[in-house]
Design a protein around this motif. Structure first.
Motif, PDB file in Angstrom:
ATOM      1  N   LYS A 100      44.035  36.930  29.045  1.00 56.04           N
ATOM      2  CA  LYS A 100      43.457  36.907  30.392  1.00 56.04           C
ATOM      3  C   LYS A 100      42.005  37.394  30.357  1.00 56.04           C
ATOM      4  O   LYS A 100      41.120  36.776  30.965  1.00 56.04           O
ATOM      5  CB  LYS A 100      44.288  37.785  31.333  1.00 56.04           C
ATOM      6  CG  LYS A 100      43.751  37.841  32.751  1.00 56.04           C
ATOM      7  CD  LYS A 100      44.602  38.762  33.610  1.00 56.04           C
ATOM      8  CE  LYS A 100      43.986  38.942  34.983  1.00 56.04           C
ATOM      9  NZ  LYS A 100      44.717  39.938  35.775  1.00 56.04           N
ATOM     10  N   LEU A 103      39.832  34.725  28.843  1.00 56.27           N
ATOM     11  CA  LEU A 103      39.622  33.619  29.778  1.00 56.27           C
ATOM     12  C   LEU A 103      38.639  33.993  30.880  1.00 56.27           C
ATOM     13  O   LEU A 103      37.787  33.174  31.264  1.00 56.27           O
ATOM     14  CB  LEU A 103      40.958  33.177  30.389  1.00 56.27           C
ATOM     15  CG  LEU A 103      41.906  32.429  29.440  1.00 56.27           C
ATOM     16  CD1 LEU A 103      43.260  32.242  30.107  1.00 56.27           C
ATOM     17  CD2 LEU A 103      41.320  31.102  29.015  1.00 56.27           C
ATOM     18  N   ILE A 104      38.725  35.217  31.385  1.00 56.22           N
ATOM     19  CA  ILE A 104      37.783  35.671  32.409  1.00 56.22           C
ATOM     20  C   ILE A 104      36.369  35.702  31.835  1.00 56.22           C
ATOM     21  O   ILE A 104      35.414  35.268  32.489  1.00 56.22           O
ATOM     22  CB  ILE A 104      38.199  37.064  32.953  1.00 56.22           C
ATOM     23  CG1 ILE A 104      39.463  36.905  33.800  1.00 56.22           C
ATOM     24  CG2 ILE A 104      37.071  37.697  33.761  1.00 56.22           C
ATOM     25  CD1 ILE A 104      40.108  38.224  34.212  1.00 56.22           C
ATOM     26  N   LYS A 107      35.167  32.143  31.632  1.00 55.92           N
ATOM     27  CA  LYS A 107      34.878  31.655  32.987  1.00 55.92           C
ATOM     28  C   LYS A 107      33.523  32.191  33.467  1.00 55.92           C
ATOM     29  O   LYS A 107      32.732  31.448  34.052  1.00 55.92           O
ATOM     30  CB  LYS A 107      35.980  32.109  33.954  1.00 55.92           C
ATOM     31  CG  LYS A 107      35.739  31.714  35.385  1.00 55.92           C
ATOM     32  CD  LYS A 107      36.818  32.310  36.286  1.00 55.92           C
ATOM     33  CE  LYS A 107      36.355  32.243  37.731  1.00 55.92           C
ATOM     34  NZ  LYS A 107      37.061  33.179  38.571  1.00 55.92           N
ATOM     35  N   ASN A 108      33.260  33.461  33.198  1.00 55.64           N
ATOM     36  CA  ASN A 108      32.004  34.084  33.642  1.00 55.64           C
ATOM     37  C   ASN A 108      30.795  33.524  32.913  1.00 55.64           C
ATOM     38  O   ASN A 108      29.682  33.584  33.413  1.00 55.64           O
ATOM     39  CB  ASN A 108      32.067  35.601  33.489  1.00 55.64           C
ATOM     40  CG  ASN A 108      33.040  36.235  34.469  1.00 55.64           C
ATOM     41  OD1 ASN A 108      33.355  35.643  35.504  1.00 55.64           O
ATOM     42  ND2 ASN A 108      33.516  37.416  34.149  1.00 55.64           N
ATOM     43  N   LEU A 110      30.492  30.355  32.151  1.00 54.62           N
ATOM     44  CA  LEU A 110      30.272  28.965  32.593  1.00 54.62           C
ATOM     45  C   LEU A 110      29.198  28.873  33.660  1.00 54.62           C
ATOM     46  O   LEU A 110      28.984  29.717  34.432  1.00 54.62           O
ATOM     47  CB  LEU A 110      31.579  28.361  33.121  1.00 54.62           C
ATOM     48  CG  LEU A 110      32.684  28.189  32.085  1.00 54.62           C
ATOM     49  CD1 LEU A 110      33.941  27.653  32.763  1.00 54.62           C
ATOM     50  CD2 LEU A 110      32.263  27.237  30.978  1.00 54.62           C
TER      51      LEU A 110
END
Length: 110
Positions: A100, A103-104, A107-108, A110
């Motif tokens: 997790k 993935l965070i 994501k940040n 991107l």
């Protein structure tokens, strides 16, 4: 609460462990005296040196006592009755938390 274990580090001092868990060293010493699954080595000065296996067991104890509200006796019983099952579940949760966080991070970015 998640602790990164260094793959090349074999022992952790009680100070490092206490800091990683954000607790006093006295609590780690107390847990060491209360829980049979903790087996830290002692160096020439008599200081406890915790192995990665001890750290995993401390994470489980921390999870039961601090996060799930078990009493010490309850945690001891839980560990004795279902140590393997508890450890498997805890390791799965830890791995999922790591994924997790990764993935965070992605994501940040991107």
């Amino acid at each position: 609460m998640h602790i990164e274990l260094s793959p090349d580090k074999r022992y952790y001092s009680i100070g490092e462990v206490a800091k990683a868990f954000d607790v006093n060293a006295s609590l780690i010493r107390f847990w060491d005296s209360e829980f049979d699954i903790l087996k830290p080595k002692k160096n020439a000065k008599g200081n406890r040196m915790f192995t990665p296996e001890d750290i995993k067991n401390l994470q489980l104890i921390y999870h039961l006592v601090k996060e799930r509200g078990f009493t010490l006796e309850g945690a001891k019983t839980h560990l004795k009755e279902g140590q393997k099952k508890s450890m498997d579940k805890f390791e799965i949760i830890s791995k999922l938390e790591t994924i997790k966080m990764q993935l965070i991070r992605i994501k940040n970015e991107l």
